[in-house]
Write a protein that holds these residues in place. Structure first.
Motif, PDB file in Angstrom:
ATOM      1  N   ALA A  76      -7.625 -19.435   4.079  1.00 26.18           N
ATOM      2  CA  ALA A  76      -7.899 -20.702   4.759  1.00 26.18           C
ATOM      3  C   ALA A  76      -9.030 -21.458   4.070  1.00 26.18           C
ATOM      4  N   GLU A  77     -10.065 -20.722   3.679  1.00 24.37           N
ATOM      5  CA  GLU A  77     -11.195 -21.364   2.997  1.00 24.37           C
ATOM      6  C   GLU A  77     -10.762 -21.928   1.643  1.00 24.37           C
ATOM      7  N   ARG A  78      -9.972 -21.148   0.902  1.00 21.59           N
ATOM      8  CA  ARG A  78      -9.539 -21.573  -0.426  1.00 21.59           C
ATOM      9  C   ARG A  78      -8.632 -22.800  -0.369  1.00 21.59           C
TER      10      ARG A  78
ATOM     11  N   VAL B 270      -4.597  -9.186  -2.859  1.00 17.77           N
ATOM     12  CA  VAL B 270      -3.732  -9.638  -1.769  1.00 17.77           C
ATOM     13  C   VAL B 270      -3.818 -11.157  -1.618  1.00 17.77           C
ATOM     14  N   VAL B 271      -5.039 -11.694  -1.657  1.00 16.75           N
ATOM     15  CA  VAL B 271      -5.222 -13.146  -1.537  1.00 16.75           C
ATOM     16  C   VAL B 271      -4.456 -13.869  -2.634  1.00 16.75           C
ATOM     17  N   ASP B 272      -4.583 -13.408  -3.867  1.00 17.49           N
ATOM     18  CA  ASP B 272      -3.888 -14.054  -4.985  1.00 17.49           C
ATOM     19  C   ASP B 272      -2.373 -14.007  -4.804  1.00 17.49           C
ATOM     20  N   ARG B 273      -1.863 -12.880  -4.338  1.00 16.75           N
ATOM     21  CA  ARG B 273      -0.412 -12.755  -4.137  1.00 16.75           C
ATOM     22  C   ARG B 273       0.079 -13.761  -3.102  1.00 16.75           C
ATOM     23  N   LEU B 274      -0.675 -13.913  -2.015  1.00 12.69           N
ATOM     24  CA  LEU B 274      -0.235 -14.801  -0.950  1.00 12.69           C
ATOM     25  C   LEU B 274      -0.388 -16.272  -1.342  1.00 12.69           C
TER      26      LEU B 274
ATOM     27  N   ALA C 200       2.464 -21.176  -3.191  1.00 18.22           N
ATOM     28  CA  ALA C 200       2.717 -22.110  -4.300  1.00 18.22           C
ATOM     29  C   ALA C 200       4.211 -22.137  -4.641  1.00 18.22           C
ATOM     30  N   GLN C 201       4.854 -20.967  -4.598  1.00 18.59           N
ATOM     31  CA  GLN C 201       6.286 -20.901  -4.887  1.00 18.59           C
ATOM     32  C   GLN C 201       7.106 -21.695  -3.880  1.00 18.59           C
ATOM     33  N   LYS C 202       6.575 -21.802  -2.648  1.00 13.88           N
ATOM     34  CA  LYS C 202       7.252 -22.556  -1.599  1.00 13.88           C
ATOM     35  C   LYS C 202       6.859 -24.033  -1.633  1.00 13.88           C
ATOM     36  N   GLY C 203       5.984 -24.404  -2.581  1.00 12.19           N
ATOM     37  CA  GLY C 203       5.551 -25.785  -2.677  1.00 12.19           C
ATOM     38  C   GLY C 203       4.556 -26.193  -1.611  1.00 12.19           C
ATOM     39  N   LEU C 204       3.873 -25.212  -1.014  1.00 12.37           N
ATOM     40  CA  LEU C 204       2.947 -25.505   0.080  1.00 12.37           C
ATOM     41  C   LEU C 204       1.486 -25.505  -0.350  1.00 12.37           C
ATOM     42  N   ALA C 205       1.203 -25.039  -1.543  1.00 12.42           N
ATOM     43  CA  ALA C 205      -0.183 -24.965  -2.005  1.00 12.42           C
ATOM     44  C   ALA C 205      -0.200 -24.881  -3.519  1.00 12.42           C
ATOM     45  N   SER C 206      -1.375 -25.156  -4.083  1.00 11.63           N
ATOM     46  CA  SER C 206      -1.566 -24.995  -5.521  1.00 11.63           C
ATOM     47  C   SER C 206      -1.943 -23.551  -5.799  1.00 11.63           C
ATOM     48  N   ALA C 207      -1.465 -23.016  -6.907  1.00 11.49           N
ATOM     49  CA  ALA C 207      -1.771 -21.626  -7.252  1.00 11.49           C
ATOM     50  C   ALA C 207      -3.173 -21.493  -7.828  1.00 11.49           C
ATOM     51  N   HIS C 208      -3.877 -22.615  -8.037  1.00 13.88           N
ATOM     52  CA  HIS C 208      -5.207 -22.565  -8.661  1.00 13.88           C
ATOM     53  C   HIS C 208      -6.267 -22.974  -7.681  1.00 13.88           C
TER      54      HIS C 208
END
Length: 228
Positions: free
Chosen positions: A25-27, A211-215, A220-228
């Motif tokens: 959530a913070e990220r 775990v955080v990175d995986r989620l 990101a794969q679902k287009g809901l967030a940036s992977a970075h």
């Protein structure tokens, strides 16, 4: 139910849901729902007002009228119940055990249902709990079920308590976790289980950053967030 993106993270106690949900959530800058805190607060209010933990009607009234706030001060979240800081009080093993008992009551769960859904606000929500993907947000686009062995979860809790200077028994913690698992999975209403479309992730041998990175990558794969 909503066009606002929701990530549900369910699983047993000690699987890392709280820490991982907070970090994600913070990220992402998303809102956070710690549903377990609401059950802990209901149980805390019951103790404060002398309500028995098996008085379902009285507990439902408490759940529907909970005076709670989650202010953040100096970057640290606090939990207030009727204006009193109960941040530490609701995180004890005893508070967790009480919360598990209260959460097994159908009327209490129903009383808190809309309150939990109200946390869903833009730009997104990370919902941490036991039935976020199965009951509270069944239409969430990404559902995760975090788990770990009971032994590993007891070890983590033991380490947390040791770090906080609290004496604890590893064997007692393991028994408490096993008893809570049994109660949560066998209750008649909203038993603890993965949603049919949830991704199960065993964290026994994974670090929190892994775990955080995986989620985040999953979102990101679902287009809901940036992977970075």
């Amino acid at each position: 139910m909503t066009s606002i993106p929701v990530l549900t993270i369910d699983g047993p106690g000690g699987a890392g849901k709280g820490t991982i949900s907070s970090l994600i959530a913070e990220r992402l800058g998303w809102h956070l729902l710690d549903s377990g805190a609401l059950y802990r607060l209901t149980a805390q209010a019951a103790v404060k007002h002398g309500v028995a933990l098996d008085d379902e009607a009285a507990l439902e009234r408490l759940a529907c009228t909970l005076d709670v706030a989650f202010p953040v001060e100096a970057g640290l979240p606090r939990t207030l119940l009727e204006g009193e800081d109960v941040t530490g009080a609701i995180r004890t093993e005893q508070a967790g055990e009480r919360a598990s008992r209260v959460a097994s009551l159908p009327a209490v769960r129903q009383g808190l249902l809309q309150r939990q859904r109200d946390f869903c606000q833009a730009p997104g929500l990370v919902a941490d709990g036991r039935d976020m993907g199965t009951v509270v947000f069944p239409d969430a686009p990404v559902k995760v079920f975090l788990t770990a062995s009971a032994e590993e979860r007891a070890r983590r809790r033991f380490q947390q308590l040791q770090d906080a200077g609290v004496d604890a028994s590893l064997s007692s913690l393991l028994k408490e976790i096993q008893a809570r698992d049994a109660r949560d999975t066998q209750r008649s209403v909203a038993p603890l289980k993965p949603a049919d479309d949830a991704i199960t992730l065993d964290t026994t041998r994974l670090s929190i950053p892994e775990v955080v990175d995986r989620l985040i990558r999953l979102l990101a794969q679902k287009g809901l967030a940036s992977a970075h």
